[in-house]
Motif scaffolding. Structure first.
Motif, short mmCIF file in Angstrom:
data_model
loop_
_atom_site.label_atom_id
_atom_site.label_comp_id
_atom_site.label_asym_id
_atom_site.label_seq_id
_atom_site.Cartn_x
_atom_site.Cartn_y
_atom_site.Cartn_z
N ILE A 1 28.83 10.94 -4.76
CA ILE A 1 28.47 11.68 -5.97
C ILE A 1 27.66 12.90 -5.59
O ILE A 1 26.90 12.89 -4.62
CB ILE A 1 27.70 10.83 -7.00
CG1 ILE A 1 26.36 10.34 -6.44
CG2 ILE A 1 28.54 9.67 -7.50
CD1 ILE A 1 25.42 9.82 -7.50
N THR A 2 27.83 13.93 -6.36
CA THR A 2 27.06 15.15 -6.24
C THR A 2 26.53 15.47 -7.63
O THR A 2 27.33 15.63 -8.57
CB THR A 2 27.93 16.30 -5.72
OG1 THR A 2 28.46 15.94 -4.44
CG2 THR A 2 27.14 17.59 -5.59
N VAL A 3 25.22 15.51 -7.77
CA VAL A 3 24.58 15.84 -9.04
C VAL A 3 23.98 17.23 -8.89
O VAL A 3 23.24 17.48 -7.93
CB VAL A 3 23.52 14.79 -9.43
CG1 VAL A 3 22.86 15.17 -10.76
CG2 VAL A 3 24.13 13.39 -9.50
N PHE A 4 24.29 18.11 -9.83
CA PHE A 4 23.90 19.51 -9.67
C PHE A 4 23.75 20.16 -11.04
O PHE A 4 24.05 19.55 -12.07
CB PHE A 4 24.94 20.25 -8.83
CG PHE A 4 26.31 20.30 -9.45
CD1 PHE A 4 26.75 21.46 -10.08
CD2 PHE A 4 27.15 19.21 -9.41
CE1 PHE A 4 28.01 21.52 -10.66
CE2 PHE A 4 28.42 19.26 -9.99
CZ PHE A 4 28.85 20.41 -10.61
N GLU A 5 23.29 21.40 -11.03
CA GLU A 5 23.12 22.16 -12.26
C GLU A 5 24.10 23.32 -12.30
O GLU A 5 24.38 23.94 -11.28
CB GLU A 5 21.70 22.71 -12.36
CG GLU A 5 20.66 21.61 -12.52
CD GLU A 5 19.25 22.15 -12.58
OE1 GLU A 5 18.49 21.67 -13.45
OE2 GLU A 5 18.91 23.05 -11.78
N ALA A 6 24.60 23.59 -13.51
CA ALA A 6 25.48 24.74 -13.75
C ALA A 6 25.36 25.11 -15.22
O ALA A 6 25.03 24.27 -16.06
CB ALA A 6 26.93 24.40 -13.40
N ASP A 7 25.63 26.35 -15.53
CA ASP A 7 25.48 26.84 -16.89
C ASP A 7 26.43 26.18 -17.88
O ASP A 7 26.07 25.91 -19.01
CB ASP A 7 25.68 28.36 -16.95
CG ASP A 7 24.53 29.11 -16.33
OD1 ASP A 7 23.38 28.61 -16.37
OD2 ASP A 7 24.77 30.22 -15.81
N ASP A 8 27.66 25.94 -17.45
CA ASP A 8 28.67 25.40 -18.36
C ASP A 8 29.77 24.73 -17.54
O ASP A 8 29.74 24.72 -16.31
CB ASP A 8 29.24 26.50 -19.26
CG ASP A 8 29.77 27.71 -18.49
OD1 ASP A 8 30.19 27.55 -17.32
OD2 ASP A 8 29.75 28.82 -19.05
N GLU A 9 30.76 24.16 -18.24
CA GLU A 9 31.82 23.43 -17.55
C GLU A 9 32.63 24.32 -16.60
O GLU A 9 32.91 23.89 -15.47
CB GLU A 9 32.75 22.72 -18.53
CG GLU A 9 33.80 21.89 -17.80
CD GLU A 9 34.64 21.03 -18.70
OE1 GLU A 9 35.67 20.54 -18.21
OE2 GLU A 9 34.28 20.83 -19.88
N VAL B 1 20.68 24.62 -6.56
CA VAL B 1 21.73 24.14 -7.45
C VAL B 1 21.84 22.61 -7.39
O VAL B 1 21.95 21.93 -8.41
CB VAL B 1 23.09 24.78 -7.09
CG1 VAL B 1 24.23 24.18 -7.89
CG2 VAL B 1 23.02 26.29 -7.28
N LEU B 2 21.79 22.06 -6.20
CA LEU B 2 21.98 20.62 -5.97
C LEU B 2 20.74 19.83 -6.36
O LEU B 2 19.62 20.21 -5.99
CB LEU B 2 22.30 20.38 -4.49
CG LEU B 2 22.56 18.93 -4.10
CD1 LEU B 2 23.94 18.50 -4.55
CD2 LEU B 2 22.41 18.76 -2.61
N ILE B 3 20.94 18.75 -7.09
CA ILE B 3 19.87 17.81 -7.39
C ILE B 3 19.88 16.70 -6.35
O ILE B 3 18.86 16.39 -5.76
CB ILE B 3 20.01 17.24 -8.82
CG1 ILE B 3 19.86 18.38 -9.84
CG2 ILE B 3 19.00 16.13 -9.06
CD1 ILE B 3 20.21 18.00 -11.25
N LEU B 4 21.04 16.10 -6.11
CA LEU B 4 21.19 15.08 -5.08
C LEU B 4 22.66 14.89 -4.76
O LEU B 4 23.52 15.23 -5.57
CB LEU B 4 20.55 13.75 -5.48
CG LEU B 4 21.17 12.96 -6.63
CD1 LEU B 4 22.26 12.03 -6.16
CD2 LEU B 4 20.10 12.17 -7.35
N ALA B 5 22.92 14.33 -3.60
CA ALA B 5 24.28 14.00 -3.20
C ALA B 5 24.22 12.84 -2.22
O ALA B 5 23.25 12.70 -1.47
CB ALA B 5 24.98 15.20 -2.55
N GLY B 6 25.22 12.01 -2.24
CA GLY B 6 25.28 10.90 -1.30
C GLY B 6 26.54 10.09 -1.52
O GLY B 6 27.36 10.40 -2.39
N ARG B 7 26.67 9.04 -0.70
CA ARG B 7 27.85 8.18 -0.83
C ARG B 7 27.45 6.73 -0.62
O ARG B 7 26.42 6.43 -0.04
CB ARG B 7 28.94 8.58 0.16
CG ARG B 7 28.68 8.18 1.61
CD ARG B 7 29.96 8.39 2.42
NE ARG B 7 29.84 7.99 3.79
CZ ARG B 7 30.15 6.78 4.27
NH1 ARG B 7 30.57 5.83 3.48
NH2 ARG B 7 30.04 6.53 5.56
N THR B 8 28.31 5.86 -1.11
CA THR B 8 28.11 4.45 -0.87
C THR B 8 28.23 4.21 0.63
O THR B 8 28.92 4.96 1.33
CB THR B 8 29.13 3.60 -1.64
OG1 THR B 8 30.45 4.01 -1.27
CG2 THR B 8 28.95 3.76 -3.15
#
Length: 110
Positions: free
Chosen positions: A59-67, A42-49
């Motif tokens: 930020i957490t960048v991920f995939e999901a079907d809808d909002e 599910v997760l594409i990437l995550a991290g912090r300043t």
């Protein structure tokens, strides 16, 4: 599948520099949750300043079907659910990414 980003900020300004034991435990659960999302694909990437203090964001960048599914993933993050991090959800699209990004490298230090 759509891409999403949730941005997190500490709910308490001093949390990054001076986390309580309870906050530190929740942040540990947050990290384990992100690893679980990664392992599920599910997760594409995550991290912090890497700065300290109240300007720290993650930020957490991920995939999901809808909002609704994306919001459920964000709200299931233990640190969001516990109120340690305030989160905002955004529709996102990765435009350019490099192959072979080494996620095992230690973060840069100042």
């Amino acid at each position: 599948m759509a891409q999403w980003l949730y941005r997190i900020v500490p709910a308490r300004a001093d949390m990054v520099d001076d986390a309580t034991d309870d906050e530190a435990a929740v942040v540990g659960a947050h990290f384990r949750y992100l690893v679980e999302l990664r392992d599920r694909g599910v997760l594409i990437l995550a991290g912090r300043t890497q700065g300290e203090g109240p300007d720290t964001v993650g930020i957490t960048v991920f995939e999901a079907d809808d909002e609704p599914a994306a919001r459920a993933i964000m709200n299931a993050d233990p640190a969001v659910a516990a109120g340690v991090f305030a989160a905002t959800l955004h529709r996102y699209a990765v435009a350019v990414a490099r192959d072979g990004l080494d996620m095992t490298a230690p973060p840069a230090t100042d």
